[in-house]
Design an enzyme around this catalytic site. Sequence first.
Site, PDB file in Angstrom:
ATOM      1  N   ARG A 144       3.379 -16.499 -25.986  1.00  0.00           N
ATOM      2  CA  ARG A 144       4.675 -17.638 -26.060  1.00  0.00           C
ATOM      3  C   ARG A 144       6.022 -17.051 -25.517  1.00  0.00           C
ATOM      4  O   ARG A 144       6.681 -17.631 -24.651  1.00  0.00           O
ATOM      5  CB  ARG A 144       4.871 -18.278 -27.508  1.00  0.00           C
ATOM      6  CG  ARG A 144       3.842 -19.269 -27.680  1.00  0.00           C
ATOM      7  CD  ARG A 144       3.569 -19.478 -29.254  1.00  0.00           C
ATOM      8  NE  ARG A 144       2.745 -18.145 -29.396  1.00  0.00           N
ATOM      9  CZ  ARG A 144       1.316 -18.191 -29.503  1.00  0.00           C
ATOM     10  NH1 ARG A 144       0.869 -19.244 -28.790  1.00  0.00           N
ATOM     11  NH2 ARG A 144       0.775 -16.992 -29.626  1.00  0.00           N
ATOM     12  N   THR A 145       6.280 -16.140 -26.345  1.00  0.00           N
ATOM     13  CA  THR A 145       7.846 -15.833 -26.072  1.00  0.00           C
ATOM     14  C   THR A 145       7.934 -15.117 -24.639  1.00  0.00           C
ATOM     15  O   THR A 145       8.953 -15.502 -23.950  1.00  0.00           O
ATOM     16  CB  THR A 145       8.289 -14.679 -27.182  1.00  0.00           C
ATOM     17  OG1 THR A 145       7.847 -14.951 -28.282  1.00  0.00           O
ATOM     18  CG2 THR A 145       9.736 -14.425 -27.071  1.00  0.00           C
ATOM     19  N   LYS A 178       5.108   8.023 -20.682  1.00  0.00           N
ATOM     20  CA  LYS A 178       5.418   9.494 -20.624  1.00  0.00           C
ATOM     21  C   LYS A 178       6.419   9.894 -21.338  1.00  0.00           C
ATOM     22  O   LYS A 178       6.866  11.103 -21.449  1.00  0.00           O
ATOM     23  CB  LYS A 178       6.005   9.585 -19.279  1.00  0.00           C
ATOM     24  CG  LYS A 178       5.104   8.964 -18.096  1.00  0.00           C
ATOM     25  CD  LYS A 178       5.744   9.385 -16.672  1.00  0.00           C
ATOM     26  CE  LYS A 178       5.168   8.307 -15.581  1.00  0.00           C
ATOM     27  NZ  LYS A 178       5.990   8.031 -14.538  1.00  0.00           N
ATOM     28  N   ARG A 231      10.919  -6.966 -26.579  1.00  0.00           N
ATOM     29  CA  ARG A 231      10.230  -6.994 -27.877  1.00  0.00           C
ATOM     30  C   ARG A 231       9.676  -5.576 -28.032  1.00  0.00           C
ATOM     31  O   ARG A 231       9.261  -4.876 -27.195  1.00  0.00           O
ATOM     32  CB  ARG A 231       8.969  -8.016 -27.743  1.00  0.00           C
ATOM     33  CG  ARG A 231       8.121  -8.013 -28.789  1.00  0.00           C
ATOM     34  CD  ARG A 231       7.096  -8.857 -28.826  1.00  0.00           C
ATOM     35  NE  ARG A 231       7.434 -10.156 -29.229  1.00  0.00           N
ATOM     36  CZ  ARG A 231       6.820 -11.306 -29.638  1.00  0.00           C
ATOM     37  NH1 ARG A 231       5.551 -11.323 -29.402  1.00  0.00           N
ATOM     38  NH2 ARG A 231       7.509 -12.569 -29.715  1.00  0.00           N
ATOM     39  N   HIS A 235      13.654 -12.600 -34.901  1.00  0.00           N
ATOM     40  CA  HIS A 235      13.133 -13.156 -33.765  1.00  0.00           C
ATOM     41  C   HIS A 235      13.884 -14.204 -33.515  1.00  0.00           C
ATOM     42  O   HIS A 235      13.409 -15.442 -33.606  1.00  0.00           O
ATOM     43  CB  HIS A 235      11.658 -13.515 -33.969  1.00  0.00           C
ATOM     44  CG  HIS A 235      10.885 -13.884 -32.700  1.00  0.00           C
ATOM     45  ND1 HIS A 235      11.464 -14.098 -31.422  1.00  0.00           N
ATOM     46  CD2 HIS A 235       9.521 -13.787 -32.544  1.00  0.00           C
ATOM     47  CE1 HIS A 235      10.397 -14.580 -30.624  1.00  0.00           C
ATOM     48  NE2 HIS A 235       9.466 -14.220 -31.303  1.00  0.00           N
TER      49      HIS A 235
HETATM   50  N1   CP Z   1       5.881 -17.026 -31.876  1.00  0.00           N
HETATM   51  C1   CP Z   1       5.746 -15.747 -31.028  1.00  0.00           C
HETATM   52  O1   CP Z   1       6.600 -15.082 -31.084  1.00  0.00           O
HETATM   53  O2   CP Z   1       4.618 -16.091 -30.364  1.00  0.00           O
HETATM   54  P1   CP Z   1       4.015 -14.763 -29.301  1.00  0.00           P
HETATM   55  O3   CP Z   1       3.718 -13.517 -30.072  1.00  0.00           O
HETATM   56  O4   CP Z   1       2.724 -15.237 -28.534  1.00  0.00           O
HETATM   57  O5   CP Z   1       5.442 -14.261 -28.286  1.00  0.00           O
END
Ligand code: CP
Length: 650
Positions: free
Chosen positions: A58-59, A87, A108, A136
């Site tokens: 999603r993100t 590396k 992320r 998040h």
């Molecule tokens: N909700 C969420 O962060 O989903 P993903 O891990 O698929 O990005």
Amino acid sequence: MRSLLKCDLVSIDDLTLPEIERIFVLADDFAVALERGEKLKAADGLIMATLFYEPSTRTRLSFESAMHRLGGSVISSADMHASSAAKGESLADTVRVVGSYADLIVVRHPRDGAARVAAEYAPCPVFNAGDGSREHPSQTLCDLYILRKRKGQLKGLTVAICGDLKFGRTVHSLIYALARFGANIVTVPQAGMEVPDYVLERIAIERNYRFSTVSMGELSSLAGDGRLDALYLTPKAPHQMALFTSDLPLSDLPSGKAPATLDAFYVTRLQRERLPDRNTSPESYVHFDARALKGSRSQGAVVMHPLPRTDELAYELDNDPRAAYFEQAAAGVPVRMALIGWLLEQAARGEQRHPLAPAAPRFRPQPALRCANSNCVTRHESAYLAPRFTLARSSGRSRLMLRCDFCERELSAEFVGHVRTRRFYRFDEHLRGYVRQWIDEKSLAVFESVKQAEENGYEPYRRGPQREIMNATEIARALDELAAQVVTDLPDAGNLVIAGIISHGALIALRLRELIEARTAVRPPCLTLDVYNTADPVRLIDGGDEIDVTGRTVILVDDVMHTGWTVQRAMAILWQRGRPAAVKLAVLIDRGHRAIPIRPNYVGKNIPTAQSERVQVRLDPDPGDSQHKSADRVVIYSILESIKEPAAAP
Ligand code: CP
């Protein structure tokens, strides 16, 4: 080339409430534009880089879609494990470089606090797409956006947040935001996965919330099958809502005004990837199904989930009009378009935003203090990233409470010092003002133990007279006795590794090796262990590559053994480098008072002492120089209590 202002989104608290409201307005506009099939060009010429060190659907895809929909472009590494990270490239170097290829970075990362590091090192804005178990924020924007759409407002809503509230980063950002919008929060944690203290303290101290408790077993009571009124606490002040998180049974909670309904359930999956052992599961994890929505209080509740789901959310709910989770996921595109749009508005305005709240002074104590959180980014990017702290708002009377500026975890220290006077003190309340002053002057030293203070050349603020308890001849005799014990116990000297704990343990280890060699004609390898150095704690004395201790007998050597804490830490460092066949402990002096049940195998001399006494070994670092060697001695003295009157401090 257009450039964006350096507005990073590391925490949801980086956005003011009006800014969040503005993002929602933009998201509404973009949602309409998308529906109409309009071709947008707002981000024409802009490049977004997505750096995902952890999996995402999603993100990542909604950020990338959002940028494409706005007419911009995206560069990415399909798999960070196939990038130069594999590396060994540091996060700082990666974002520095990628920041020269892109106008915006979305990152992320599995480490707590990694997004802050990326934001500090990247020349362009950084959006946090999830850093370890910390936050998040863009997910929270999607959550709030849909919750408000469904319920018309956020203020005054009551949201029950269920599941893994310890590692669930979406939950932490959501709690911060709901608290600011004036929503009530009921936390329903999986046992052992309660909201972490650092999250609770942030909203307790900054937002004046009070806390209490609901357990997973009481979910049905919460929904309205049982009595709920006792669950709610009366807010102390307008807009000061109640957050319920402790372990009290419902019946023990003070009664107050109960809201008539629950407005939302926010269900979260078990963050298995953050468990020490990914293959173990809690005995029973929440399974949320249609029954939870039948209670009198929950019939109007929407069901939310950041997704992906595993077993905690029944598929039978998918067609229920109260299920909002696919809407949350779909909102990812317009909301993230809005976030980029907001960034463009900032650039158009052309002025840097002011910090939202005056930041607490940050400091790097000397010597470097390591963060207590093993998943903190400072523990994994230690080659360039020195741990940094703020003074925690919560305070201990006899311990200085610090908060890691990257992962926010607290740690406490018992001793503080001043880098110029080279004195150290046992911390107490009276020193707090001085500590603040020393932070401002960049002269604060923090120690975990007296030993660490002494190893760094600090003297106690006051001490009693010194008394010599061993002279050079007695030390030499004790070391010879230690070598004899080792050789008698372990005749196979060829399998030995000698490891000395820095600093005096290392000097003793070297002398011990000479004595063992003299007795066996075998020269065992010798290494040093620095228990305060997280980046590079092991050194081979004779140079060369790291030694594999697997299957060998390690003689761990220290000068004085007191609580056992230093030895325990040294063993942990050893164990990270292989499994020795055995670890034997040799100490010149055993003081007793063990806090940890570790007993030395070979002891030069037992010297029972009082807790307040210190035994200091002083050895010449050049054992070949017999003139200096005669200066070797062991002294004992008492530490007198640290100052009680502020006037007595430097
Ligand atoms: N909700 C969420 O962060 O989903 P993903 O891990 O698929 O990005």
